[in-house]
Motif scaffolding. Structure first.
Motif, PDB file in Angstrom:
ATOM      1  N   LYS A 151       0.841  -1.185   0.000  1.00 20.67           N
ATOM      2  CA  LYS A 151       0.000   0.000   0.000  1.00 20.67           C
ATOM      3  C   LYS A 151       0.883   1.243   0.000  1.00 20.67           C
ATOM      4  O   LYS A 151       2.021   1.205   0.471  1.00 20.67           O
ATOM      5  N   LYS A 177      -5.174   5.897   8.792  1.00 15.10           N
ATOM      6  CA  LYS A 177      -6.265   5.258   9.487  1.00 15.10           C
ATOM      7  C   LYS A 177      -6.551   5.969  10.793  1.00 15.10           C
ATOM      8  O   LYS A 177      -5.789   5.886  11.763  1.00 15.10           O
ATOM      9  N   ASP A 182      -6.234  -3.107   8.918  1.00 15.54           N
ATOM     10  CA  ASP A 182      -7.212  -4.103   8.470  1.00 15.54           C
ATOM     11  C   ASP A 182      -7.637  -5.006   9.623  1.00 15.54           C
ATOM     12  O   ASP A 182      -8.825  -5.310   9.801  1.00 15.54           O
ATOM     13  N   LYS A 183      -6.656  -5.444  10.403  1.00 16.51           N
ATOM     14  CA  LYS A 183      -6.953  -6.297  11.550  1.00 16.51           C
ATOM     15  C   LYS A 183      -7.773  -5.546  12.593  1.00 16.51           C
ATOM     16  O   LYS A 183      -8.749  -6.077  13.144  1.00 16.51           O
ATOM     17  N   ALA A 196     -11.408  -5.016  11.390  1.00 21.69           N
ATOM     18  CA  ALA A 196     -12.166  -6.271  11.429  1.00 21.69           C
ATOM     19  C   ALA A 196     -12.593  -6.583  12.863  1.00 21.69           C
ATOM     20  O   ALA A 196     -13.745  -6.989  13.113  1.00 21.69           O
ATOM     21  N   ASP A 200     -10.925   7.860   6.099  1.00 20.41           N
ATOM     22  CA  ASP A 200      -9.948   7.425   5.112  1.00 20.41           C
ATOM     23  C   ASP A 200      -9.610   8.516   4.103  1.00 20.41           C
ATOM     24  O   ASP A 200      -8.994   8.250   3.073  1.00 20.41           O
TER      25      ASP A 200
END
Length: 370
Positions: free
Chosen positions: A12, A54, A119-120, A123, A145
């Motif tokens: 990314k 983030k 991401d973790k 989630a 974002d």
């Protein structure tokens, strides 16, 4: 925007990727992101420009209750405008990620997490959010974002930011945040950082991040510095790097982060893993995070730690300290070998070297207190 590396790995990219390359940034994979480890001009250790992404805003009448179910901080008693370092925990008491939480208003929290864990983290948050809402809870989590985060660190940081904000920042204390216009750009600014120096983390819209960064660099006291300098500075400051010094198998007590657990939370619990974490505060743990001064060659990550010929732990971070001109390291050892002044050994290239347990931070912090 993404690219393939020569090894065909997909990383990314932040909105400053092209800017980093243009300015001689040596790009490396950092937790799945293309980030500069150094610059061709070598930069300056006292001034950092480090980007991560983030952030999220948490609202709703039950937003405090929900966020406190995920982290160990006392958010009820956190003053408006103040920030706190905390950790997301799992059901077993392990650390999912470290995070900075700011009480933006009585009705909202502004939460910043590490991009490498984004991401973790999301989630995990969404899983817990679904359960919370199913049980009647009222909370909204909006992921921001559209913003980038730029950090400016060092003794001149306040002078630089004051010039752009055209206001005196003497009363702007460490671990507080506010909205400021910097060179006419609306920003959300926190007086914090991860180097042990005074400084600011600036949330800025993606479309303005290059403009703001170039404006910061126009000041003669500001230079670019990459993740290499950031890593040595945070280690001198005794600060952990997630995925190295902290992970989902390590509890806040084992990680020497008991201080992040609010006094009220220690009595009431109510966060994931509290059943394991809270007894550790009084009952002790089998391993502890320590700091070490190492003689001889630097002791890097995964270097084994010994006492009287017996392996008792492992290094999680280590490097030569540019400030102290000594080799410093951080790691975990069996309980009982953690006291300051304890002499141990580290095994570097199959050779035993002396190491002494040392209080952290290795270099005193220069945070701005009011």
């Amino acid at each position: 925007m993404r690219r393939f590396s020569s090894a065909a790995n997909l990383f990314k990219q932040t909105k400053l990727y092209d800017f980093h390359v243009k300015n001689g940034g040596k790009m490396v994979d950092f937790a799945g992101w293309d980030m500069p480890v150094s610059y061709s001009n070598l930069g300056a250790l006292a001034s950092h420009n480090w980007t991560r992404q983030k952030a999220s805003v948490w609202t709703g009448k039950d937003h405090v209750k929900f966020l406190e179910s995920l982290v160990v901080a006392d958010l009820v008693n956190l003053p408006v405008g103040s920030s706190t370092l905390s950790v997301f925990t799992n059901e077993n008491g392990g650390i999912i990620d470290d995070t900075v939480i700011n009480k933006e208003s009585e009705d909202a929290f502004y939460v910043v997490s590490n991009a490498g864990c984004a991401d973790k983290d999301l989630a995990h948050i969404r899983e817990q959010l679904a359960i919370f809402k199913k049980n009647g809870g009222d909370v909204n989590v909006d992921v921001l974002d559209h913003v980038s985060l730029v950090a400016i660190q060092g003794p001149s940081a306040a002078k630089v930011v004051e010039g752009l904000a055209k206001t005196n920042l003497d009363k702007f204390a460490f671990m507080t945040a506010k909205k400021l216009e910097l060179a006419g750009i609306p920003c959300y600014v926190s007086r914090c950082g991860y180097t042990g120096e005074d400084g600011f983390e600036i949330s800025v819209p993606h479309e303005k991040v290059v403009e703001l960064t170039e404006t910061l660099l126009s000041h003669p006291d500001v230079e670019l510095a990459g993740l290499g300098a950031r890593d040595s500075l945070r280690l001198e400051a005794g600060l952990c790097l997630y995925g190295h010094d902290l992970n989902e198998e390590i509890t806040p007590v084992e990680g020497a982060l008991t201080w992040t657990i609010g006094q009220r939370r220690r009595k009431e619990g109510g966060f994931l893993g509290a059943e394991k974490i809270l007894p550790q505060i009084k009952g002790g743990v089998s391993k502890r995070r320590i700091g070490l001064i190492v003689e001889g060659a630097p002791a890097r990550e995964h270097t084994e730690i010994y006492a009287d010929g017996k392996k008792i732990g492992e290094i999680t971070s280590g490097c030569p300290s540019p400030t102290l001109k000594k080799n410093i390291a951080m790691g975990y050892v069996q309980n009982g070998f953690h006291k300051s002044g304890t002499e141990l050994q580290v095994k570097v290239r199959n050779k035993m070297q002396k190491a002494v347990v040392t209080k952290m931070p290795f270099v005193p912090a220069n945070y701005h207190r009011v």
